[in-house]
Motif scaffolding. Structure first.
Motif, PDB file in Angstrom:
ATOM      1  N   LEU A 148       0.814  -1.216   0.000  1.00 33.89           N
ATOM      2  CA  LEU A 148       0.000   0.000   0.000  1.00 33.89           C
ATOM      3  C   LEU A 148       0.851   1.273   0.000  1.00 33.89           C
ATOM      4  O   LEU A 148       0.355   2.353   0.290  1.00 33.89           O
ATOM      5  N   SER A 293      -4.175   6.455   0.225  1.00 34.52           N
ATOM      6  CA  SER A 293      -3.770   5.227   0.904  1.00 34.52           C
ATOM      7  C   SER A 293      -3.742   5.435   2.416  1.00 34.52           C
ATOM      8  O   SER A 293      -4.255   4.602   3.177  1.00 34.52           O
ATOM      9  N   GLY A 298      -3.823   2.592   4.920  1.00 32.45           N
ATOM     10  CA  GLY A 298      -2.548   2.037   4.483  1.00 32.45           C
ATOM     11  C   GLY A 298      -1.381   2.908   4.902  1.00 32.45           C
ATOM     12  O   GLY A 298      -1.555   3.988   5.468  1.00 32.45           O
ATOM     13  N   ALA A 350      -6.711  -1.080  -0.434  1.00 30.86           N
ATOM     14  CA  ALA A 350      -6.217  -0.673  -1.752  1.00 30.86           C
ATOM     15  C   ALA A 350      -7.363  -0.239  -2.650  1.00 30.86           C
ATOM     16  O   ALA A 350      -7.255   0.760  -3.380  1.00 30.86           O
TER      17      ALA A 350
END
Length: 368
Positions: A148, A293, A298, A350
């Motif tokens: 990520l 992200s 992430g 994602a």
């Protein structure tokens, strides 16, 4: 079904069990079926690329989403446990494909924009699909396992053979010939010092040039007339394959003794080598995806990618590599390994990050 929100995990659970290491036909059929079941016109071109697009035919802004459906051998069976999907292709690259599909389906392009999904068939081998791909985007997102993170650069990989040509003679009279193997010593020295005067790349560091295989001689009592040395090159921008070939051959010619010929040829292949690429880390594509992200949960770090990738075929247009999964974790190799896996949380993260990014770059609205 076309009105239901796409579930990337459901797709991945059906995709990973499909072996696509020797033949991608069944996996490509599943991809086409998935696209067309949602009313998306899909084309498989002569090179085996799967292409689908939404938006303006002559756009002012065109974003291309790319990954591949082939995997390395051998096929590894699918397993599902505790939020983890295991099996060949789980992270390289069916997990990234599932996330890209989620973003592609969710986003409605603006009137002057276009988004294209371009999925190649043989990234792990010769990249004949990517080399033949006829899609001119303004920027590209390439799906690969990056944890990520947003990867903006990668080294290229070239390979070639140095051929030294001498004169055969009896080993009892070595001075009557020209020893091709003996000429390896100055050649290896020239290889070690080849990059001494070259600046490191600010993101990728230094290029490397590594001797990897050597072969020479016909008989144990004969001065060898030929010797071949294979070298591996990991390049950094702006070096090209042809530029490297010319520079190395010129350097080696200056290093060998009189009476020994030298030539260097890149390994023949049906497609261009995967050259190095680098995208400006301040580009909107990079900053938007990195923030998306992080917002989705992430890491969203901006860094280089450590493996070769078809992203190089899309440079110098802005291109980034992004996706769920890792090439390796604390326990060792993941991608291409028997323990290949991806977490369902990473795939969903994602997908959310990509949907946000595609909407910000080319979208008019998000489909509910």
């Amino acid at each position: 079904m076309s009105g239901e929100r796409f579930d990337p995990i459901e797709f991945l659970e059906r995709a990973v069990p499909i072996a696509s290491n020797e033949d991608v036909g069944e996996m490509r059929d599943r991809l086409v079926e998935t696209l067309e079941s949602r009313g998306v016109e899909t084309v498989v071109d002569d090179a085996g690329n799967t292409l689908a697009a939404k938006g303006a035919a002559d756009p002012e802004s065109h974003l291309v989403l790319n990954t591949h459906i082939d995997t390395v051998s051998p096929h590894v069976a699918y397993e599902r446990e505790d939020g983890i999907i295991r099996g060949r292709g789980a992270c390289d690259a069916k997990g990234p494909l599932a996330a890209l599909l989620a973003a592609f389906f969710a986003v409605e392009p603006a009137p002057d924009a276009r988004v294209t999904l371009a999925v190649t068939p043989d990234e792990e081998l010769r990249s004949t699909g990517a080399a033949a791909l006829d899609v001119a985007g303004d920027c590209y997102i390439v799906g690969e396992p990056t944890g990520l993170d947003v990867c903006t650069a990668a080294k290229g990989r070239f390979e070639g053979t140095v051929t030294l040509s001498g004169v055969a003679a009896h080993a009892a009279e070595p001075d009557s010939g020209a020893n091709a193997i003996d000429a390896l010593a100055p050649v290896l020295g020239a290889i070690r010092s080849f990059d001494d005067d070259r600046d490191d790349h600010p993101d990728l560091g230094a290029a490397t040039l590594t001797p990897t295989m050597v072969e020479g001689g016909e008989n144990s009592n004969q001065v060898p007339a030929a010797c071949r040395l294979v070298v591996d090159r990991r390049s950094v921008p702006p070096e090209t394959a042809d530029g490297f070939r010319e520079a190395l051959e010129s350097t080696l010619r200056e290093s060998v003794p009189d009476g020994v010929g030298v030539a260097f040829a890149l390994t023949e292949r049906p497609t261009p080598f995967l050259e190095a690429f680098a995208t400006d880390t301040t580009h909107e594509l990079v900053t938007t995806l990195a923030q998306a992200s992080r917002d989705a949960g992430g890491r969203g770090d901006v860094r280089t990618f450590t493996a070769a990738t078809e992203a190089s075929y899309f440079s110098p247009a802005p291109v980034v590599v992004f996706g769920p999964g890792e090439l390796a974790d604390d326990d060792g190799a993941v991608a291409h390994a028997d323990r290949e896996y991806v977490t369902t949380t990473a795939v969903r993260t994602a997908a959310d990050a990509l949907e946000t990014t595609v909407t910000a770059l080319v979208g008019a609205s998000t489909v509910d």
